[in-house]
Design an enzyme around this catalytic site. Structure first.
Site, PDB file in Angstrom:
ATOM      1  N   ARG A   1      62.151 142.415  26.737  1.00  0.00           N
ATOM      2  CA  ARG A   1      63.405 142.580  27.299  1.00  0.00           C
ATOM      3  C   ARG A   1      64.516 142.554  26.280  1.00  0.00           C
ATOM      4  O   ARG A   1      65.226 143.750  26.331  1.00  0.00           O
ATOM      5  CB  ARG A   1      63.675 141.553  28.296  1.00  0.00           C
ATOM      6  CG  ARG A   1      62.937 141.175  29.666  1.00  0.00           C
ATOM      7  CD  ARG A   1      62.664 142.430  30.264  1.00  0.00           C
ATOM      8  NE  ARG A   1      64.065 142.937  30.864  1.00  0.00           N
ATOM      9  CZ  ARG A   1      64.247 144.162  31.244  1.00  0.00           C
ATOM     10  NH1 ARG A   1      63.083 145.156  30.938  1.00  0.00           N
ATOM     11  NH2 ARG A   1      65.354 144.634  31.500  1.00  0.00           N
TER      12      ARG A   1
ATOM     13  N   SER B   1      71.904 131.593  22.238  1.00  0.00           N
ATOM     14  CA  SER B   1      71.264 131.940  23.745  1.00  0.00           C
ATOM     15  C   SER B   1      72.247 132.996  24.630  1.00  0.00           C
ATOM     16  O   SER B   1      73.408 132.816  24.144  1.00  0.00           O
ATOM     17  CB  SER B   1      70.739 130.929  24.323  1.00  0.00           C
ATOM     18  OG  SER B   1      71.843 130.073  24.861  1.00  0.00           O
ATOM     19  N   CYS B   2      71.551 133.448  25.382  1.00  0.00           N
ATOM     20  CA  CYS B   2      72.658 134.298  26.338  1.00  0.00           C
ATOM     21  C   CYS B   2      73.734 133.351  27.140  1.00  0.00           C
ATOM     22  O   CYS B   2      74.784 133.809  27.176  1.00  0.00           O
ATOM     23  CB  CYS B   2      71.729 134.929  27.516  1.00  0.00           C
ATOM     24  SG  CYS B   2      70.853 133.976  28.470  1.00  0.00           S
ATOM     25  N   THR B   3      73.199 132.023  27.320  1.00  0.00           N
ATOM     26  CA  THR B   3      73.958 131.288  27.862  1.00  0.00           C
ATOM     27  C   THR B   3      75.136 130.766  26.956  1.00  0.00           C
ATOM     28  O   THR B   3      76.014 130.221  27.427  1.00  0.00           O
ATOM     29  CB  THR B   3      73.209 130.160  28.920  1.00  0.00           C
ATOM     30  OG1 THR B   3      72.398 129.498  27.924  1.00  0.00           O
ATOM     31  CG2 THR B   3      72.506 130.457  30.122  1.00  0.00           C
TER      32      THR B   3
ATOM     33  N   ARG C   1      66.870 128.674  38.290  1.00  0.00           N
ATOM     34  CA  ARG C   1      66.377 130.132  38.328  1.00  0.00           C
ATOM     35  C   ARG C   1      66.610 130.822  39.801  1.00  0.00           C
ATOM     36  O   ARG C   1      66.016 129.951  40.744  1.00  0.00           O
ATOM     37  CB  ARG C   1      64.905 130.534  37.748  1.00  0.00           C
ATOM     38  CG  ARG C   1      64.787 129.975  36.306  1.00  0.00           C
ATOM     39  CD  ARG C   1      65.253 131.134  35.398  1.00  0.00           C
ATOM     40  NE  ARG C   1      65.088 130.568  34.090  1.00  0.00           N
ATOM     41  CZ  ARG C   1      63.847 130.397  33.365  1.00  0.00           C
ATOM     42  NH1 ARG C   1      62.830 130.999  34.024  1.00  0.00           N
ATOM     43  NH2 ARG C   1      63.623 129.895  32.314  1.00  0.00           N
TER      44      ARG C   1
ATOM     45  N   ASN D   1      72.798 138.506  31.171  1.00  0.00           N
ATOM     46  CA  ASN D   1      72.097 137.705  30.307  1.00  0.00           C
ATOM     47  C   ASN D   1      71.264 138.347  29.300  1.00  0.00           C
ATOM     48  O   ASN D   1      70.748 138.100  28.427  1.00  0.00           O
ATOM     49  CB  ASN D   1      71.196 136.687  30.898  1.00  0.00           C
ATOM     50  CG  ASN D   1      70.401 137.121  31.921  1.00  0.00           C
ATOM     51  OD1 ASN D   1      71.082 137.306  33.114  1.00  0.00           O
ATOM     52  ND2 ASN D   1      68.942 137.649  31.935  1.00  0.00           N
TER      53      ASN D   1
END
EC number: 1.2.1.72
Length: 346
Positions: free
Chosen positions: A11, A163-165, A245, A327
């Site tokens: 991804r 990270s994305c977060t 999630r 994200n």
């Protein structure tokens, strides 16, 4: 021109390659190789067609050793195109980075992430390595672009992009702390499904992740608070986080609550974010009050988008905010920003 190789074409790896072209950074970054165990046909197909991000605007073709990114719609073999070498190697030390004159490896496998792994890439001939996840604490640096990228030095050869977060929430924490002073905070990450979950019930070491991703809101472990502490040591033991999630394929929402020193109103908080989005964090943070939902932030290149209509203040000191991010796409764009910052570091 920065010559990069992408290790891992999942991804994030595919989004990084798309972002090179869609952001216009192909004038500064040349992808010379992709290392991925999957077959070239599948690699090309998933690059061209993406469920979350739609069809890639460049035509993609391939042979057994190359991906071709065409600059126009001419049939294969005509017109201008970029050639990207395809590799299928599982051992870092076998990768031909020296022969390909690779300046930087964007390691998007999610498997490797310590200093020793990075040094293996360098022994194979790469000059620098950037990991697409938080990585181990022994790395030369962890960068949240827009917050601490100016701490990069020329000798920082093995770096994490966080990270994305963390890329989403850390810029907002920075803005709020500089303006009002943060005492402590909690975060709930409402994250789209990921490929470590099951389509239907099946075995997994995490019993919650044995359950079908499309049928439940599923709590998962998160180390987001540790990522915040890595960037802001002053907040050690001051933040806690949980994560769930949800059955969407992309875009994440973050529910941020912080206790601040200054007595504020909602407009004070929102205006501070607006000012940052137009100045110091332009292109990193965005702001909206439109009545939007998660799909509206799909393919948004910002690290964080604050929904000002959802900002709340209790008793002048407890601030709650809703922060969105794509994200995948936002993070992929920050990978490229950090890559160029590593190249420029003195």
């Amino acid at each position: 021109m920065l010559k990069v190789a992408i290790n891992g074409f999942g991804r994030i790896g595919r989004n990084v390659l798309r972002a090179v072209y869609e952001s216009g950074k192909h004038q500064q970054i040349k992808v010379v190789a992709v290392n991925e165990l999957a077959q070239p046909e599948a690699m090309a197909h998933l690059l061209q067609y993406d469920t979350s991000h739609g069809r890639f605007g460049k035509r993609i073709s391939h042979d057994q050793e190359h991906l071709y990114v065409h600059h126009d719609a001419c049939p294969q073999g005509k017109g201008e195109f970029d050639s990207i070498r395809i590799l299928h190697l599982s051992e870092i030390n076998l990768l031909p980075w020296r022969d390909l004159e690779v300046d930087l490896v964007l390691d998007c496998t999610g498997v490797f992430g310590c200093q020793a792994d990075g040094l293996e890439h360098i022994k194979a001939g790469a000059k620098k390595v950037l990991f697409s996840h938080p990585g181990a604490s022994d790395l030369d640096n962890t960068i949240i672009y827009g917050v601490n990228h100016e701490t990069l030095k020329a000798e920082h050869n093995v770096v994490s992009n966080g990270s994305c977060t963390t890329n989403c929430i850390v810029p907002i924490i920075k803005v709020l702390d500089e303006a009002f002073g943060i005492e402590s905070g909690t975060i709930t990450t409402i994250h789209s499904s990921m490929n470590d979950q099951q389509v239907i019930d099946a075995y997994h070491s995490d019993l919650r992740r044995t359950r079908a991703a499309s049928q439940s809101i599923i709590p998962v472990d998160t180390k987001l608070h540790k990522g915040i502490e890595r960037i802001f040591p002053k907040f050690s033991n001051k933040f806690e986080a949980i994560s769930v999630r949800v059955p969407t394929v992309n875009v994440t929402a973050m529910d941020l609550s912080v206790t601040i020193n200054t007595n504020v109103k909602v407009n004070d908080v929102n205006q501070t974010i607006v000012n940052a989005s137009q100045c110091t964090l332009r292109g990193i943070v965005d702001y909206t009050e439109a009545p939007l939902v998660s799909i509206d932030f799909n393919h948004d290149p910002h690290s964080a988008i604050v929904d000002g209509s959802q900002t709340r203040v209790s008793n002048g000191h407890l601030v709650k905010m809703l922060v969105w991010c794509d994200n995948e796409w936002g993070f992929a764009n920050r990978m490229l920003d950090t890559a160029l910052a590593m190249q420029a570091a003195k």
